[in-house]
Design a protein around this motif. Structure first.
Motif, mmCIF file in Angstrom:
data_model
loop_
_atom_site.group_PDB
_atom_site.id
_atom_site.type_symbol
_atom_site.label_atom_id
_atom_site.label_comp_id
_atom_site.label_asym_id
_atom_site.label_seq_id
_atom_site.Cartn_x
_atom_site.Cartn_y
_atom_site.Cartn_z
ATOM 1 N N PHE A 130 0.801 -1.218 0.000
ATOM 2 C CA PHE A 130 0.000 0.000 0.000
ATOM 3 C C PHE A 130 0.842 1.281 0.000
ATOM 4 C CE2 PHE A 130 -3.235 -2.908 1.971
ATOM 5 C CZ PHE A 130 -4.140 -2.823 0.934
ATOM 6 N N VAL A 131 2.128 1.185 0.317
ATOM 7 C CA VAL A 131 2.950 2.396 0.424
ATOM 8 C C VAL A 131 2.974 3.155 -0.890
ATOM 9 C CG1 VAL A 131 5.271 3.278 0.842
ATOM 10 C CG2 VAL A 131 4.367 1.425 2.271
ATOM 11 N N ASP A 132 3.323 2.472 -1.981
ATOM 12 C CA ASP A 132 3.387 3.126 -3.287
ATOM 13 C C ASP A 132 2.003 3.521 -3.784
ATOM 14 O OD1 ASP A 132 6.132 2.949 -3.401
ATOM 15 O OD2 ASP A 132 6.136 1.046 -4.474
ATOM 16 N N LEU A 133 1.007 2.701 -3.486
ATOM 17 C CA LEU A 133 -0.363 3.019 -3.880
ATOM 18 C C LEU A 133 -0.802 4.353 -3.266
ATOM 19 C CD1 LEU A 133 -3.177 2.119 -5.091
ATOM 20 C CD2 LEU A 133 -3.650 1.232 -2.802
ATOM 21 N N LEU A 134 -0.573 4.514 -1.964
ATOM 22 C CA LEU A 134 -0.966 5.740 -1.275
ATOM 23 C C LEU A 134 -0.189 6.937 -1.796
ATOM 24 C CD1 LEU A 134 -1.239 4.372 2.373
ATOM 25 C CD2 LEU A 134 -3.131 5.050 0.885
ATOM 26 N N ASP A 135 1.075 6.723 -2.135
ATOM 27 C CA ASP A 135 1.873 7.809 -2.689
ATOM 28 C C ASP A 135 1.276 8.287 -4.011
ATOM 29 O OD1 ASP A 135 4.265 9.509 -2.706
ATOM 30 O OD2 ASP A 135 4.895 8.283 -4.398
ATOM 31 N N GLY A 136 0.844 7.348 -4.839
ATOM 32 C CA GLY A 136 0.212 7.712 -6.110
ATOM 33 C C GLY A 136 -1.092 8.451 -5.909
ATOM 34 N N LEU A 137 -1.917 7.975 -4.983
ATOM 35 C CA LEU A 137 -3.180 8.653 -4.680
ATOM 36 C C LEU A 137 -2.929 10.088 -4.216
ATOM 37 C CD1 LEU A 137 -5.068 5.849 -2.696
ATOM 38 C CD2 LEU A 137 -5.828 6.829 -4.862
ATOM 39 N N GLN A 138 -1.995 10.240 -3.275
ATOM 40 C CA GLN A 138 -1.726 11.552 -2.695
ATOM 41 C C GLN A 138 -1.193 12.531 -3.730
ATOM 42 O OE1 GLN A 138 -2.492 12.995 0.010
ATOM 43 N NE2 GLN A 138 -1.261 14.846 -0.213
ATOM 44 N N SER A 139 -0.390 12.043 -4.668
ATOM 45 C CA SER A 139 0.201 12.938 -5.666
ATOM 46 C C SER A 139 -0.862 13.641 -6.499
ATOM 47 C CB SER A 139 1.150 12.154 -6.583
ATOM 48 O OG SER A 139 0.425 11.274 -7.439
ATOM 49 N N VAL A 140 -2.011 13.004 -6.675
ATOM 50 C CA VAL A 140 -3.102 13.597 -7.451
ATOM 51 C C VAL A 140 -4.101 14.321 -6.550
ATOM 52 C CG1 VAL A 140 -5.028 13.117 -9.030
ATOM 53 C CG2 VAL A 140 -2.868 11.878 -9.267
ATOM 54 N N LEU A 141 -4.530 13.663 -5.486
ATOM 55 C CA LEU A 141 -5.545 14.247 -4.608
ATOM 56 C C LEU A 141 -5.011 15.486 -3.890
ATOM 57 C CD1 LEU A 141 -7.089 11.002 -3.052
ATOM 58 C CD2 LEU A 141 -7.909 12.326 -5.007
ATOM 59 N N GLY A 142 -3.724 15.445 -3.497
ATOM 60 C CA GLY A 142 -3.143 16.589 -2.807
ATOM 61 C C GLY A 142 -3.150 17.838 -3.665
ATOM 62 N N GLU A 143 -2.925 17.675 -4.965
ATOM 63 C CA GLU A 143 -2.944 18.820 -5.873
ATOM 64 C C GLU A 143 -4.328 19.460 -5.947
ATOM 65 O OE1 GLU A 143 -1.520 17.690 -9.684
ATOM 66 O OE2 GLU A 143 0.598 17.691 -9.086
ATOM 67 N N ARG A 144 -5.345 18.673 -5.657
ATOM 68 C CA ARG A 144 -6.721 19.195 -5.688
ATOM 69 C C ARG A 144 -7.205 19.593 -4.292
ATOM 70 N NH1 ARG A 144 -9.118 17.705 -10.664
ATOM 71 N NH2 ARG A 144 -10.971 18.786 -9.894
ATOM 72 N N ASN A 145 -6.269 19.683 -3.356
ATOM 73 C CA ASN A 145 -6.584 20.092 -1.980
ATOM 74 C C ASN A 145 -7.566 19.137 -1.311
ATOM 75 O OD1 ASN A 145 -6.211 21.792 0.237
ATOM 76 N ND2 ASN A 145 -7.988 23.045 -0.276
ATOM 77 N N LEU A 146 -7.443 17.857 -1.641
ATOM 78 C CA LEU A 146 -8.255 16.818 -1.011
ATOM 79 C C LEU A 146 -7.381 16.061 -0.015
ATOM 80 C CD1 LEU A 146 -10.111 15.503 -4.173
ATOM 81 C CD2 LEU A 146 -11.153 16.739 -2.279
ATOM 82 N N ARG A 147 -7.926 15.783 1.137
ATOM 83 C CA ARG A 147 -7.185 15.124 2.204
ATOM 84 C C ARG A 147 -7.633 13.673 2.334
ATOM 85 N NH1 ARG A 147 -7.323 18.183 7.799
ATOM 86 N NH2 ARG A 147 -6.216 19.668 6.456
ATOM 87 N N MET A 148 -6.655 12.750 2.434
ATOM 88 C CA MET A 148 -6.985 11.342 2.622
ATOM 89 C C MET A 148 -7.090 11.006 4.101
ATOM 90 S SD MET A 148 -4.799 9.171 -0.194
ATOM 91 C CE MET A 148 -3.218 9.520 0.573
ATOM 92 N N VAL A 149 -8.085 10.210 4.448
ATOM 93 C CA VAL A 149 -8.197 9.636 5.785
ATOM 94 C C VAL A 149 -8.183 8.119 5.609
ATOM 95 C CG1 VAL A 149 -9.645 9.352 7.825
ATOM 96 C CG2 VAL A 149 -9.485 11.586 6.718
ATOM 97 N N LEU A 150 -7.239 7.440 6.250
ATOM 98 C CA LEU A 150 -7.053 6.001 6.066
ATOM 99 C C LEU A 150 -7.784 5.218 7.138
ATOM 100 C CD1 LEU A 150 -3.194 5.928 5.371
ATOM 101 C CD2 LEU A 150 -5.061 6.501 3.806
#
Length: 371
Positions: free
Chosen positions: A108-128
């Protein structure tokens, strides 16, 4: 971790709230510093509340001097916008809930990194959230996310579908990641092509002259698809009589035990493919304990290309499921679904790649493989 981190400064341990309150902040009736509000920021900056709101939203309609004044006031007061207030005003929380089937899995480490790289740019915050820890007894694992009114859902791994999860994905933009068996009619899906990855691993070993190739699998999840592809590839090369599949629970210990069973079974293979890297690490440990030389006597291939595989003392040949790319694509699909909830469902599989390191080599000449 003891011994390495300094303790809190003396004033924070012993001083009164009045003494440690930031300059310009007030103290409530309980003696605690009151959190600054948007009105405080406006007053400090000498502008209107509406203009502060425009600055916080990143509006281009604000002059640079006014923007700088607001930024200075925000810093001076340590102002933090209220998520609850913004949610009430906009109807959005800007939170994406990510439901993971096992937080301990390094995949999941690389998966989350990929998600964050896109969602973070849109000012969206992930909660795991991990289903084992997130929900109360008897509660669907998705319920806490629904209580948060998340803007989107990412369901990663082998999560069990229930009525609440199906209903949640009907009303909330959602994407399923890495699970081919999870059927959620309203959710998009993206994963790596597990069948192609297992085929690449099997073809690699056959190309090195191995015929007696075993596969460490599991009764559910991607391992089933990977095992079926291994079996099909072996058959396509006329090696069906050499097929051996051992069921595990996908842990390091079960990989250790499975290789011992193969060695003790009287027909030790010259190569093993594990359905994930964790299993492969267990198999490597067993080989070392039994004085079986890897790769001279036994080749081992994992799956997932986790950080474990790249560690120098392991240098594990493995299949890279391009997890970061999967995360990036999942985030893109989720954003598309958030923008257009009624769009047709999409199901995509990205091509994995074989990473050859130091645990595979040509089949030993002295092997007792059958003719």
């Amino acid at each position: 971790m003891s011994g390495g981190l300094p303790g809190p400064p003396l004033h924070s341990r012993y001083a009164s709230p009045q003494e440690v309150a930031k300059p310009g902040s007030e103290v409530n009736s309980q003696g605690a510093a009151r959190r600054p509000t948007i009105e405080d920021v406006a007053r400090e900056a000498g502008v209107s509340r509406a203009l502060v709101s425009l600055v916080l939203r990143g509006s281009p309609k604000v002059s640079e001097p006014k923007r700088q004044a607001v930024a200075k006031a925000v810093a001076a007061l340590d102002y933090r916008p209220s998520n609850a207030a913004r949610s009430l005003a906009s109807g959005r929380t800007r939170i994406v809930g990510v439901l993971l089937d096992d937080l301990a899995n390094p995949w999941f480490v690389d998966l989350l990194d990929g998600l964050q790289s896109v969602l973070g740019e849109r000012n969206l915050r992930m909660v795991l959230g991990d289903p084992r820890y997130l929900a109360r007894p008897g509660e669907s694992p998705v319920s806490p996310f629904m209580e948060m009114r998340v803007d989107g859902l990412v369901i990663a791994g082998e999560i069990r579908a229930d009525d609440d999860l199906t209903r949640a994905t009907t009303h909330t933009p959602s994407v399923v990641v890495g699970a081919r068996a999870l059927e959620l009619p309203a959710a998009d899906r993206v994963s790596n092509d597990d069948a192609d990855g297992a085929r690449q691993a099997t073809e690699h070993l056959i190309g090195l002259g191995h015929r007696d190739i075993a596969f460490l699998t599991a009764p559910a999840g991607p391992a089933v698809v990977r095992a079926a592809s291994y079996s099909k590839t072996m058959e396509s090369h006329g090696l069906q009589e050499y097929i051996q599949m051992l069921h595990t629970d996908m842990t390091e210990q079960s990989g250790y035990e499975a290789l011992n069973r193969l060695i003790d079974g009287g027909r030790a293979p010259t190569a093993v493919i594990a359905a994930n890297d964790i299993l492969a690490v267990g198999a490597l440990s067993a080989a070392n304990a039994r004085s079986v030389s890897v790769p001279d006597e036994l080749s081992i291939v994992g799956y997932d290309n986790t950080y474990l595989a790249a560690m120098g003392h392991l240098s594990l040949s493995t299949v890279d499921p391009v997890s970061r790319d999967v995360g990036v694509r999942a985030a893109q699909l989720l954003l598309d679904r958030m923008a257009e909830p009624a769009r047709p469902q999409r199901d995509e599989a990205l091509k994995p790649r074989l990473v050859v390191r130091k645990t595979t080599a040509p089949a030993p000449r002295h092997s007792t493989q059958r003719d």
